[in-house]
Enzyme design. Structure first.
Site, mmCIF file in Angstrom:
data_model
loop_
_atom_site.group_PDB
_atom_site.id
_atom_site.type_symbol
_atom_site.label_atom_id
_atom_site.label_comp_id
_atom_site.label_asym_id
_atom_site.label_seq_id
_atom_site.Cartn_x
_atom_site.Cartn_y
_atom_site.Cartn_z
ATOM 1 N N GLY A 1 0.834 -1.200 0.000
ATOM 2 C CA GLY A 1 0.000 0.000 0.000
ATOM 3 C C GLY A 1 0.867 1.248 0.000
ATOM 4 N N PHE A 2 1.745 1.356 0.980
ATOM 5 C CA PHE A 2 2.698 2.462 1.105
ATOM 6 C C PHE A 2 2.003 3.811 1.196
ATOM 7 C CE2 PHE A 2 4.642 -0.776 -1.835
ATOM 8 C CZ PHE A 2 5.335 -1.441 -0.849
ATOM 9 N N GLY B 1 6.659 0.499 10.050
ATOM 10 C CA GLY B 1 6.460 0.452 8.599
ATOM 11 C C GLY B 1 7.189 1.542 7.847
ATOM 12 N N GLU B 2 7.476 2.638 8.517
ATOM 13 C CA GLU B 2 7.933 3.797 7.765
ATOM 14 C C GLU B 2 9.356 4.241 8.064
ATOM 15 O OE1 GLU B 2 4.062 6.253 7.050
ATOM 16 O OE2 GLU B 2 3.842 4.844 8.682
#
Lengths: 325, 754
Positions: free
Chosen positions: B243-244, B706-707
């Site tokens: 998705g990002f 995630g980031e």
């Protein structure tokens, strides 16, 4: 994709019988299927070549023969090719991806269409796709485009790495249509765009490339293909150089040089070859010779760097082959 | 709770389904009566549609309908974040003939097969009244404006010492000043899985398989745009192929497809093409960032000024908070000012992209710190440690947990930073110039309200379910791991469920929130389910524990124990004739939010080489140390960090969407021309975790990951390129032509080549 009919003939004679003037051949399909999906190519008839006998890779006293249906991957690792013409092997292995190399044929590789983004987008004009519609690349995004052999109609780069290596080696293609056959040097086979960029080569309707012939060149064992690209794999060249060098002590006896990523066709450089021949094996020789590569180059807004980069590419390849590094 | 599984390297519980092709993504759904949608998109960037000829398409075999602004489906406006949802674009398509960007939706063809729909779409012709689009900084500046707010704060934040009247005065008073401007192009997320939606109506009820990072927000938004009650919509998305951020919002093709399905009485599936992914589902804005750092000769910062210009569309405001999320807080400076201006372009709506704000902001800030270190002749790590912030600047609250200095030190040791020669161009390997670079990594830790159901079942298994999502990040496995440890069961006994809006609500999986938000709720629901279980077994005559006192009976290792008896919960449930006992619990952040700041930190290092003749940059190795609290799944955590790093490699060296100034068309909207890193571009990556639980943040002590992996990488690469070559490239991506001619070529050759 538009509707089309499909045939799978079993002989070259049958395949080259032009039933329809706009029919298209398919071998590996790695170009044509893409372009049909994008509706850049809309052939009413597709003729599948895969049942034809145009195969085999053989070395003879005359040189190398490659059947047009041989796969890129098989050709790249063929022992005779790898041993006698490293430049061919390297050019193939630096092309596309492993998956594409496993599908794409050698003949098809030579006929692959340009990666120009305007050619591939039917919502933009393109003289190559629709003669007379215009060339948005000239005033648009043109970082990947050509600086040599361009015209006011087209600045699209020829995309094949293999063709650059073959042009350097003065290879020929055997063409067949019906019962008539002819042999053309690859350099002559490709046409400059001039005012007719949709005519990319000398093939007549229904005519096929059946095989490739590379002249014997014993010193081509000292040859290389250097490809400069943004990404390390699966990417077209910014600039590339196919170079073979015949060295006698500290003298250059002979050379072959062609460049890619910069020309509207694979760009052979006999003038660079001459500037190297008989000269001392030095960096100065390489630099002076490489300069001749860009005579007449016409830069665009985003690709002027290629004038410098292609010379550097040639020099770097020569340094490697000459053992100067 | 045990910690048998937490922190260990666990295989993904959904791994086998994925590698055997049995994981059903939204675009994979097949059903009876399914029709296929194909979107028509504009080929001008500004103006209006004068006419469309759809007759050829309508006559094509298999075509069911062609919807356009002249034959529209009724749709309503989307909801924005203040309304609990997040439409990527607020205005629904086909309601008027206006064009605001190239590749905007102007129609939907629905046919019996995908091929028929695509074929028919190609026959539609459209005539436009075309205006000149705004697609460059130069033309955009006249419409530039200041956003009302940036992340809930003012568009300009000034933190000034007493007696300092402005940041510019603080800069003027600084003995050493670094002033540099950094540029980056629009970037696109390009997940492997394109957006896809499959809409199925049963009467008035819509079940929609939708590629989304947030099934709950998507449900609310879909209902709003379709003009129906939220309760009539169920969103299903058990698997997301990346998705990002671009699946964090609802994009209008999805309700448009659902509306077509409703009108036609058919199920309809629409899958975006790769080209459409460039104009319909968001991007990271282009940015120009100016960084001014003022320091004392010993490196102490006394002024940090970070001004950001970022692009937006003409239809929706989106702020890429590059300074507010970085320079505002990373370093202790006596004076700080961050500010933001927005510049509208005729492009599709920009949106969150991996580490929004932080990825671009850290590119600028961490390059500027490297430049300042070089100017001061101080080691870049030393400069950072000297200015390490102990409290959140301007708020004076401490961080719940911060181990950034440890990240620098461990990273330097593991990477071998001491071998770096600070003199640019000093290290050669043949014709390759070798350089090392580093940067800090930073991302805020977010947590929000989430609910989880834990259901202990008579067959000895336990269901752990929540309307959260797995973007490929590993949420399935997190539910299993934390569920297993909370229930003291082996992982194989846990049945996770997610990606269904009918499950207990959880936040959208964006901003690295899911693990932080959902795991506390798992723990609570597990405790609750255990308590309920014990109550049941004490009260039922058929139970071996009937009549015992509650304090004499305990739940341990999946068993109920008491009065000298022990029985696993499944057999007791079976004995008392109950299929299951379940509990739903909600967890949310509390007053710690006011007392602390929450961030993850890290240090990232790389070594690379640049060819001195032809200027290509090739990475050799990367070391990354991350301070992200408790590591839940070591294997997936490593993957997440590596994934972020690969994104950072792309951002620095390869990616960038080429917007044509004249037409507003992307010149490279496909995977052959928009370059993402291949395996050959990614060197060996070494990942270390500090692994100190942040239990002020949540009981498990886990912050999202995630980031943060992307945030330091672009600057580390740019800094290493400088160390290798002496060239500062402040304009991403770093392409060979921006490095040539390398100053280190023999002068004679450089001259010859000019």
């Amino acid at each position: 994709m538009r509707p089309f009919t499909y045939e799978s003939p079993s002989s070259v004679l049958e395949a080259t019988n032009p039933g329809h003037p706009d029919s298209a051949f398919i071998a590996g399909g790695t170009t044509i299927v893409d372009l049909m999906k994008l509706e850049v190519m809309k052939p009413p008839k597709v003729v599948d070549l895969n049942a034809l006998p145009m195969r085999g890779i053989e070395m003879s006293p005359d040189g190398l023969r490659i059947g047009a249906l041989e796969k890129m991957s098989d050709t790249a690792v063929h022992p005779e090719v790898a041993a006698n013409y490293p430049v061919i092997s390297e050019a193939l292995l630096k092309s596309a991806s492993a998956q594409i190399r496993n599908m794409a044929s050698i003949g098809g590789n030579l006929l692959q269409r340009t990666r120009c983004g305007y050619f591939r987008d039917v919502n933009t004009p393109c003289n190559k796709r629709e003669p007379g519609s215009g060339c948005p690349a000239i005033g648009g995004e043109n970082r990947m485009h050509a600086i040599l052999g361009t015209s006011s109609s087209c600045v699209a780069t020829h995309a094949s790495d293999l063709a650059v290596a073959l042009v350097a080696l003065e290879a020929s293609v055997r063409l067949q249509s019906g019962a008539s056959e002819r042999l053309l040097t690859l350099d002559d086979f490709y046409l400059l765009p001039d005012g007719t960029p949709h005519q990319e080569n000398q093939l007549l309707p229904g005519e096929l490339i059946t095989e490739i012939r590379v002249p014997r060149l014993p010193w081509a064992t000292r040859s290389t293909y250097l490809k400069i690209r943004d990404r390390e794999s699966y990417e077209f060249s910014l600039t590339s150089a196919a170079v073979a060098l015949d060295v006698n002590g500290d003298q250059i006896r002979d050379a072959r040089v062609a460049v890619g990523g910069v020309g509207t066709k694979p760009w052979n450089l006999p003038e660079v070859r001459e500037a190297l021949t008989g000269k001392p094996l030095t960096l100065e020789t390489f630099v002076a010779a490489a300069k001749l590569a860009v005579a007449g180059a016409v830069p665009l807004k985003h690709n002027a760097f290629k004038i410098d980069l292609v010379q550097r590419t040639i020099i770097r390849a020569l340094i490697k082959l000459g053992g100067l590094a | 709770m045990t910690t048998k599984n937490i922190g260990k390297p666990q295989d993904r519980v959904d791994g086998k389904l994925k590698v055997t092709g049995r994981a059903m993504y939204p675009g994979d759904r097949r059903m009876e009566n399914l029709a296929y949608g194909y979107l028509l998109t504009s080929t001008v960037a500004k103006g209006s549609i004068r006419a469309m000829d759809t007759s050829g398409a309508e006559r094509t075999r298999g075509v069911l309908a062609v919807y356009t602004p002249f034959n529209p489906l009724k749709l309503y406006r989307g909801l924005d974040s203040s309304e609990g949802a997040n439409s990527g674009e607020i205005q629904p398509p086909l309601q008027d003939a206006r064009i605001l960007n190239y590749g905007q939706i102007i129609g939907l063809v629905v046919a019996e097969s995908f091929e028929q729909a695509r074929d028919a779409a190609a026959l539609v012709t459209t005539q436009y009244d075309e205006d000149n689009p705004v697609a460059s900084w130069e033309t955009g500046m006249e419409n530039a404006f200041t956003p009302e707010a940036v992340g809930g704060e003012s568009a300009t934040i000034k933190i000034l010492s007493e007696g300092v009247s402005s940041i510019d005065d603080a800069i003027k008073d600084s003995p050493v000043v670094l002033d540099a401007t950094y540029r980056e192009p629009i970037y696109h997320h390009n997940p492997m899985e394109p957006h896809a939606t499959t809409a199925v109506w049963q009467g008035d009820r819509l079940t929609i398989y939708d590629a989304t990072q947030g099934v709950v927000a998507q449900r609310l938004d879909l209902a709003a745009v379709l003009g129906i009650d939220e309760d009539m919509v169920r969103v299903l998305c058990p698997f997301v192929g990346g998705g990002f951020g671009c699946k964090g919002s609802m994009w209008m093709f999805s309700p448009l497809t659902a509306a077509a399905a409703r009108a036609l009485g058919r199920s309809v599936k629409t899958i975006l093409t790769r080209e459409q992914m460039f104009t319909l589902v968001g991007h990271r804005p282009a940015l120009i960032q100016r960084l001014t750092l003022g320091a004392k000769p010993d490196g102490t910062l006394q002024a940090v000024k970070h001004d950001v210009r970022s692009t937006v569309s003409f239809s929706k405001v989106f702020v890429e908070a590059a300074a507010h999320r970085t320079s505002r807080l990373l370093y202790k400076s006596t004076n700080i000012q961050v500010s933001q201006t927005l510049v509208p372009w005729n492009v599709g709506g920009p949106t969150f992209m991996r580490a929004p704000g932080c990825a671009p902001g850290m590119f600028a800030l961490e390059c500027a710190m490297d430049e300042l270190a070089a100017k001061l002749r101080i080691d870049p790590i030393e400069l950072r440690i000297k200015n390490n912030a102990e409290v959140f600047p301007g708020k004076n609250v401490p961080w719940s947990s911060k181990n950034l200095v440890e990240c620098y030190q461990l990273g330097a040791q593991k990477f071998g930073w001491s071998k770096r020669n600070p003199e640019p161009g000093a290290i050669r390997d043949g014709d390759w110039l070798v350089g090392m670079g580093m940067a800090s990594a930073l991302y805020p830790a977010h947590r929000s309200q989430a609910s989880v159901k834990v259901r202990l079942q008579a067959d000895g298994t336990a269901e752990v379910s929540s309307a959260t999502q797995d973007l490929g990040t590993g949420t399935w496995t997190v539910l299993a791991i934390v569920g297993a440890d909370s229930l003291e069961l082996p992982i194989e006994k846990i049945r996770p469920e997610l990606g269904d809006s009918a499950l207990p609500h959880a936040p959208t999986s964006g901003g690295s929130t899911s693990v932080a938000s959902v795991t506390p709720a798992i723990q609570r629901a597990a405790e609750s389910a255990k308590r309920k279980l014990i109550q049941f077994v004490l009260r039922d005559k058929r139970s071996p524990f009937f009549g015992m006192r509650a304090e004499d009976v305990v739940y341990r290792d999946g068993k109920i124990e008491g009065g000298g008896k022990s029985a696993d919960f499944g057999s007791v449930l079976t004995a008392i004739g109950r299929g299951a006992v379940e509990a739903v619990e909600m967890a949310e952040p509390g007053e710690e939010e006011q007392k602390y700041a929450f961030h993850s930190f890290g240090a990232q290092f790389c070594e690379l080489r640049v060819n001195r003749w032809t200027g290509e940059v090739r990475l050799q190795r990367i070391t990354s140390v991350m301070d992200i609290g408790t590591v839940v799944n070591l294997k997936a955590a490593r993957s997440q960090i590596i994934g972020g790093i690969v994104f950072g490699i792309g951002m620095a060296l390869l990616e960038g969407s080429v917007l044509e100034e004249k037409t507003g068309r992307y010149g490279n909207a496909n995977f052959a021309d928009y370059l993402v890193a291949t395996n050959a571009d990614v060197p060996y990556v070494d990942v270390y975790f500090i692994d100190k639980p942040d239990t002020i943040f949540n009981p498990l002590g886990a912050r999202g990951i995630g980031e943060i992996g992307i945030t330091g990488m672009p600057a580390a690469i740019a800094n290493a390129v400088y160390n290798a070559t002496g060239n500062r490239v402040r304009d991403f991506p770093i392409l060979p032509e921006k490095l040539l001619p390398l100053g280190l070529n023999q002068p004679a050759i450089s001259m010859a080549l000019r």
